[in-house]
Enzyme design. Sequence first.
Site, PDB file in Angstrom:
ATOM      1  N   ASN A  11      22.671 -27.739  10.733  1.00 21.66           N
ATOM      2  CA  ASN A  11      23.661 -28.067  11.766  1.00 21.66           C
ATOM      3  C   ASN A  11      24.508 -26.822  12.006  1.00 21.66           C
ATOM      4  O   ASN A  11      25.343 -26.469  11.193  1.00 21.66           O
ATOM      5  CB  ASN A  11      24.527 -29.241  11.283  1.00 21.66           C
ATOM      6  CG  ASN A  11      25.659 -29.555  12.241  1.00 21.66           C
ATOM      7  OD1 ASN A  11      25.698 -29.042  13.374  1.00 21.66           O
ATOM      8  ND2 ASN A  11      26.592 -30.386  11.803  1.00 21.66           N
ATOM      9  N   TRP A  12      24.260 -26.193  13.132  1.00 18.10           N
ATOM     10  CA  TRP A  12      24.963 -24.931  13.426  1.00 18.10           C
ATOM     11  C   TRP A  12      26.419 -25.164  13.830  1.00 18.10           C
ATOM     12  O   TRP A  12      27.188 -24.216  13.943  1.00 18.10           O
ATOM     13  CB  TRP A  12      24.240 -24.171  14.541  1.00 18.10           C
ATOM     14  CG  TRP A  12      22.900 -23.629  14.164  1.00 18.10           C
ATOM     15  CD1 TRP A  12      22.291 -23.698  12.937  1.00 18.10           C
ATOM     16  CD2 TRP A  12      21.988 -22.915  15.012  1.00 18.10           C
ATOM     17  NE1 TRP A  12      21.064 -23.078  12.976  1.00 18.10           N
ATOM     18  CE2 TRP A  12      20.860 -22.584  14.238  1.00 18.10           C
ATOM     19  CE3 TRP A  12      22.020 -22.523  16.356  1.00 18.10           C
ATOM     20  CZ2 TRP A  12      19.773 -21.883  14.761  1.00 18.10           C
ATOM     21  CZ3 TRP A  12      20.937 -21.830  16.877  1.00 18.10           C
ATOM     22  CH2 TRP A  12      19.823 -21.512  16.090  1.00 18.10           C
ATOM     23  N   LYS A  13      26.760 -26.396  14.140  1.00 16.85           N
ATOM     24  CA  LYS A  13      28.109 -26.709  14.642  1.00 16.85           C
ATOM     25  C   LYS A  13      28.409 -25.798  15.849  1.00 16.85           C
ATOM     26  O   LYS A  13      27.492 -25.496  16.611  1.00 16.85           O
ATOM     27  CB  LYS A  13      29.133 -26.591  13.518  1.00 16.85           C
ATOM     28  CG  LYS A  13      28.696 -27.405  12.279  1.00 16.85           C
ATOM     29  CD  LYS A  13      29.745 -27.597  11.238  1.00 16.85           C
ATOM     30  CE  LYS A  13      29.176 -28.439  10.112  1.00 16.85           C
ATOM     31  NZ  LYS A  13      30.151 -28.775   9.083  1.00 16.85           N
ATOM     32  N   HIS A 103      28.613 -37.465  13.166  1.00 19.91           N
ATOM     33  CA  HIS A 103      29.031 -36.445  12.201  1.00 19.91           C
ATOM     34  C   HIS A 103      30.525 -36.624  11.932  1.00 19.91           C
ATOM     35  O   HIS A 103      31.288 -36.985  12.839  1.00 19.91           O
ATOM     36  CB  HIS A 103      28.740 -35.040  12.744  1.00 19.91           C
ATOM     37  CG  HIS A 103      28.936 -33.992  11.696  1.00 19.91           C
ATOM     38  ND1 HIS A 103      30.171 -33.497  11.376  1.00 19.91           N
ATOM     39  CD2 HIS A 103      28.060 -33.387  10.854  1.00 19.91           C
ATOM     40  CE1 HIS A 103      30.048 -32.620  10.384  1.00 19.91           C
ATOM     41  NE2 HIS A 103      28.764 -32.543  10.052  1.00 19.91           N
ATOM     42  N   GLU A 105      32.856 -34.650  11.777  1.00 13.97           N
ATOM     43  CA  GLU A 105      33.737 -33.884  12.676  1.00 13.97           C
ATOM     44  C   GLU A 105      33.900 -34.598  14.022  1.00 13.97           C
ATOM     45  O   GLU A 105      34.939 -34.472  14.679  1.00 13.97           O
ATOM     46  CB  GLU A 105      33.205 -32.444  12.825  1.00 13.97           C
ATOM     47  CG  GLU A 105      33.467 -31.647  11.547  1.00 13.97           C
ATOM     48  CD  GLU A 105      32.414 -30.601  11.210  1.00 13.97           C
ATOM     49  OE1 GLU A 105      31.672 -30.169  12.099  1.00 13.97           O
ATOM     50  OE2 GLU A 105      32.353 -30.226  10.018  1.00 13.97           O
ATOM     51  N   GLU A 173      26.968 -37.467   4.030  1.00 13.25           N
ATOM     52  CA  GLU A 173      27.781 -36.259   3.955  1.00 13.25           C
ATOM     53  C   GLU A 173      29.202 -36.632   3.533  1.00 13.25           C
ATOM     54  O   GLU A 173      30.014 -37.035   4.396  1.00 13.25           O
ATOM     55  CB  GLU A 173      27.842 -35.571   5.322  1.00 13.25           C
ATOM     56  CG  GLU A 173      26.508 -35.075   5.810  1.00 13.25           C
ATOM     57  CD  GLU A 173      26.673 -33.885   6.754  1.00 13.25           C
ATOM     58  OE1 GLU A 173      26.101 -32.844   6.451  1.00 13.25           O
ATOM     59  OE2 GLU A 173      27.393 -34.003   7.762  1.00 13.25           O
ATOM     60  N   GLY A 179      31.947 -27.929   3.905  1.00 12.43           N
ATOM     61  CA  GLY A 179      32.610 -26.643   4.116  1.00 12.43           C
ATOM     62  C   GLY A 179      33.602 -26.260   3.030  1.00 12.43           C
ATOM     63  O   GLY A 179      34.388 -25.336   3.214  1.00 12.43           O
ATOM     64  N   SER A 219      28.102 -28.613   1.533  1.00  9.97           N
ATOM     65  CA  SER A 219      28.045 -27.425   0.668  1.00  9.97           C
ATOM     66  C   SER A 219      26.680 -27.246  -0.008  1.00  9.97           C
ATOM     67  O   SER A 219      26.596 -26.827  -1.170  1.00  9.97           O
ATOM     68  CB  SER A 219      29.179 -27.463  -0.366  1.00  9.97           C
ATOM     69  OG  SER A 219      30.433 -27.384   0.292  1.00  9.97           O
ATOM     70  N   GLY A 240      25.206 -27.023   6.719  1.00  4.31           N
ATOM     71  CA  GLY A 240      26.114 -26.446   7.711  1.00  4.31           C
ATOM     72  C   GLY A 240      26.168 -24.937   7.573  1.00  4.31           C
ATOM     73  O   GLY A 240      25.280 -24.212   8.034  1.00  4.31           O
ATOM     74  N   GLY A 241      27.199 -24.441   6.895  1.00  3.27           N
ATOM     75  CA  GLY A 241      27.449 -22.997   6.799  1.00  3.27           C
ATOM     76  C   GLY A 241      26.236 -22.187   6.373  1.00  3.27           C
ATOM     77  O   GLY A 241      25.947 -21.128   6.952  1.00  3.27           O
TER      78      GLY A 241
END
Length: 261
Positions: A11-13, A103, A105, A173, A179, A219, A240-241
């Site tokens: 997930n590149w966000k 998600h 977010e 998640e 993150g 993470s 993610g990151g």
Amino acid sequence: MVDRKPLIAGNWKMNFNHLEAISFVQKLAWTLRDAKHDGSTVEVAVFPPYTDIRSVQTIVQADSLDLEYGAQDLSVHDSGAFTGEISGAFIKTLDAKYVLIGHSERRQYHAETDEVVAEKITAALRNKLVPVVCVGETLEDLEQHGPSAVAASQLKVALGALKADDDFVIAYEPVWAIGTGKAASETDAQNVAKVLRETIKDALGAEAAEKTRVLYGGSVKANNIAAYMRQPDIDGALVGGASLVLDEFASIIQYQKHIGV
Ligand code: 13P
């Protein structure tokens, strides 16, 4: 037992413009090819921003890459006067396979309720997109209700929009792990994944529960992916990151090479 093909999803966000997306996808493909990665044993998907999807489609199709892609969200509507919204029908036209729904977010910054999530699942299925439904508890929820209660209750509402023969993916998640570098332990993640699979079984039956992939996200890195992938109810990861860092993501995809570590 049903064979669930592992899914490693990035997930590149809101990262990478379309030029960066092209460069990243090309380099990822070269890296995996050089490493002689066997793409038949693990499915890989990326979730770029909307403005990148057409570029990702072009490169994937031109080079016949073994890479799926999807959108990070979609509208509950298919067309009409909804300024700024993106239709599932448009996403499908770009040959996307997946769409992330719910998600944390989106739930947190865009006030998406379980009911909106259910509507979006219906919109995804209507447009033949596979929903990747995200559930998970905040730190406050964790302290008040324990690790699986909130995720299971979010999932129950989502399952109201799904039938046993629908193709869908669940991503657990925990919000406190996203993150933060504080990943859930593999035992805790497994325990919640098991509860989520039982929740699917209660709503849609044993066959649906057996075939549905449950991912862990929060993470995930190259140095902890193997521990998750050893768990019986975890079928992949939503990253993610680390999905933005070429060598890190390539290493996560190749977890089978370090699963014994
Ligand atoms: P991180 O891997 O950066 O913790 O993000 C997880 C996530 O939110 C993926 O959807």
